[in-house]
Design a protein around this motif. Sequence first.
Motif, PDB file in Angstrom:
ATOM      1  N   GLY A  21       0.698  -1.026   0.431  1.00 13.22           N
ATOM      2  CA  GLY A  21      -0.441  -0.035  -0.361  1.00 13.22           C
ATOM      3  C   GLY A  21       0.388   1.088   0.111  1.00 13.22           C
ATOM      4  O   GLY A  21       0.388   2.881  -0.226  1.00 13.22           O
ATOM      5  N   GLY A  22       2.238   0.817   0.291  1.00 17.23           N
ATOM      6  CA  GLY A  22       2.782   2.429   0.527  1.00 17.23           C
ATOM      7  C   GLY A  22       2.584   3.032   1.135  1.00 17.23           C
ATOM      8  O   GLY A  22       2.727   4.240   1.395  1.00 17.23           O
ATOM      9  N   PHE A  23       2.911   2.381   2.195  1.00 13.15           N
ATOM     10  CA  PHE A  23       1.925   2.859   3.648  1.00 13.15           C
ATOM     11  C   PHE A  23       3.352   3.909   4.511  1.00 13.15           C
ATOM     12  O   PHE A  23       4.493   2.550   4.492  1.00 13.15           O
ATOM     13  CB  PHE A  23       1.673   2.029   4.893  1.00 13.15           C
ATOM     14  CG  PHE A  23      -0.150   1.455   4.475  1.00 13.15           C
ATOM     15  CD1 PHE A  23      -0.869   2.250   3.856  1.00 13.15           C
ATOM     16  CD2 PHE A  23      -0.222   0.331   3.275  1.00 13.15           C
ATOM     17  CE1 PHE A  23      -2.283   1.754   3.620  1.00 13.15           C
ATOM     18  CE2 PHE A  23      -1.103   0.311   3.643  1.00 13.15           C
ATOM     19  CZ  PHE A  23      -2.351   0.447   3.614  1.00 13.15           C
ATOM     20  N   ALA A  24       3.153   4.900   4.938  1.00  9.10           N
ATOM     21  CA  ALA A  24       4.181   5.456   5.732  1.00  9.10           C
ATOM     22  C   ALA A  24       4.077   5.236   7.739  1.00  9.10           C
ATOM     23  O   ALA A  24       2.758   4.622   7.981  1.00  9.10           O
ATOM     24  CB  ALA A  24       4.226   7.262   6.199  1.00  9.10           C
TER      25      ALA A  24
ATOM     26  N   SER B  16      -1.269   6.212   3.753  1.00  6.44           N
ATOM     27  CA  SER B  16      -1.104   6.118   2.366  1.00  6.44           C
ATOM     28  C   SER B  16      -0.739   7.049   1.790  1.00  6.44           C
ATOM     29  O   SER B  16      -0.355   8.371   2.768  1.00  6.44           O
ATOM     30  CB  SER B  16      -2.491   6.125   1.357  1.00  6.44           C
ATOM     31  OG  SER B  16      -3.199   7.076   1.984  1.00  6.44           O
ATOM     32  N   PRO B  17      -0.231   7.463   0.863  1.00  2.00           N
ATOM     33  CA  PRO B  17       0.569   8.035  -0.167  1.00  2.00           C
ATOM     34  C   PRO B  17      -0.248   9.218   0.246  1.00  2.00           C
ATOM     35  O   PRO B  17       0.167  10.279  -0.198  1.00  2.00           O
ATOM     36  CB  PRO B  17       0.992   8.015  -1.081  1.00  2.00           C
ATOM     37  CG  PRO B  17       0.934   6.110  -0.915  1.00  2.00           C
ATOM     38  CD  PRO B  17       0.356   6.019   0.456  1.00  2.00           C
ATOM     39  N   GLY B  18      -1.415   8.995  -0.342  1.00  2.00           N
ATOM     40  CA  GLY B  18      -2.548   9.752  -0.335  1.00  2.00           C
ATOM     41  C   GLY B  18      -2.927  10.562   0.875  1.00  2.00           C
ATOM     42  O   GLY B  18      -3.393  12.213   1.200  1.00  2.00           O
ATOM     43  N   LEU B  19      -2.223  10.523   2.006  1.00  2.00           N
ATOM     44  CA  LEU B  19      -2.660  10.861   3.516  1.00  2.00           C
ATOM     45  C   LEU B  19      -1.155  11.219   4.405  1.00  2.00           C
ATOM     46  O   LEU B  19      -1.592  12.704   5.331  1.00  2.00           O
ATOM     47  CB  LEU B  19      -3.411  10.067   3.945  1.00  2.00           C
ATOM     48  CG  LEU B  19      -4.084  10.699   6.018  1.00  2.00           C
ATOM     49  CD1 LEU B  19      -4.909  11.465   5.634  1.00  2.00           C
ATOM     50  CD2 LEU B  19      -4.287   9.502   6.908  1.00  2.00           C
ATOM     51  N   THR B  20      -0.272  10.957   3.856  1.00  2.00           N
ATOM     52  CA  THR B  20       0.499  11.178   4.725  1.00  2.00           C
ATOM     53  C   THR B  20       1.589  12.471   5.319  1.00  2.00           C
ATOM     54  O   THR B  20       1.573  12.582   5.331  1.00  2.00           O
ATOM     55  CB  THR B  20       2.381  10.281   3.487  1.00  2.00           C
ATOM     56  OG1 THR B  20       1.729   8.949   4.093  1.00  2.00           O
ATOM     57  CG2 THR B  20       4.212  10.358   4.692  1.00  2.00           C
ATOM     58  N   PRO B  21       1.286  13.388   3.082  1.00  2.00           N
ATOM     59  CA  PRO B  21       1.340  14.132   3.802  1.00  2.00           C
ATOM     60  C   PRO B  21       0.837  15.822   4.427  1.00  2.00           C
ATOM     61  O   PRO B  21       0.816  16.700   4.859  1.00  2.00           O
ATOM     62  CB  PRO B  21       1.053  15.800   1.893  1.00  2.00           C
ATOM     63  CG  PRO B  21       1.663  14.059   0.673  1.00  2.00           C
ATOM     64  CD  PRO B  21       0.908  12.925   2.395  1.00  2.00           C
TER      65      PRO B  21
END
Length: 266
Positions: free
Chosen positions: A188-191, A230-235
Motif C-alpha cells: 500500500g506504500g504506507f508510511a 497512505s501516500p495520499g494522506l502522508t502529506p
Amino acid sequence: MSRVRVATWNINSVRLRIDQVARFVAESGTDVLCLQEIKCLEDQFPRNAFAEMGLPHLKVAGQKGWHGVAIASRLPIEQSQTFDACKLGHARCVSARVAGVDVQNFYIPAGGDVPDRVLNPKFDHKMDFYARLTETARGLDQSRPLLMCGDFNIAPSEYDVWNHRYMSKVVSHTPVEVETLNRLQAAGGFADVIRDAFPEPQKLASWWSYRAQDFRKSNRGLRLDHIWTSPGLTPAVVAGSATIHEPVRAWEQPSDHCPITVDLDV
C-alpha cells in the motif's frame, strides 16, 4: 482545513477501563479514537460515556467476551467499506470515514506460541489475515486518504523489541512475521508515522507484559501498535505530532498497551 488528532489503543476491555478512556481523551485532546479488544457486544458498548466525553459518533464491531473493535469520533462519521480480513468471522475489523479520511482499525490475531502454520492454527490465522489485507492493499488507489491502525501484533524492527536475538524466536517478531508486515506496508506504500517520527536506532515500545511488577524497570517492551498512512494522506501528517503515550501504561489497572496518536491537517 482542520487539525484532527487520531489515537489507537488496545484497551483490553472498554467497560473495565472506561474511566481511563475518558481521562485519556480529556488529557490528550483526541478527536478520533480507535480501540481494540473492547471485549463486549455492540449493545453492551458504553455509548453514553463516549457521548459525555465528546465522542458521540461511533462504529462498533463487538463480540462476546473476546476481541472487538470500535471507532469513536468527535466529528460525524460516514460509512466506509471495511477491509474485513478475518476468515473466522471474529470482530477484528471496523472502519469509518472521518473528515474525508478512510480509517481502518484492526485487531490482528496474536498468533499463539508456535510460529508454524501447519502446527499452530492460530499462527495460520494470523498469516492468512495478513495475506488478505495485503491483497486488498495491492488493489488500492494510493492517492486515497487512508489511515490503517490498530494492534498489528508484530514488532517489525530490532529497535521495536527489547531484545532482538531473543525475540526473533518468539511470535510477534519472528522473521516470517516481519517479512509479512513489510510486505503489507509495501503493497500500500504506507508510511509508519511513529517510526518516521522517531528514527532508528531509537528504541520504541507500546506494549509491556503484565508479568512485570514494574514495566519500566524490566523494560521488556514491544512496539505492536501502529498508525500507517497512505501516500495520499502522508502529506497531511503534522510534523512532530506522533506520540507514544507511555505514561498511560503506569495508570492504575492499566491495559498492557498504551495509546499512540498522530495529528492530521485535513
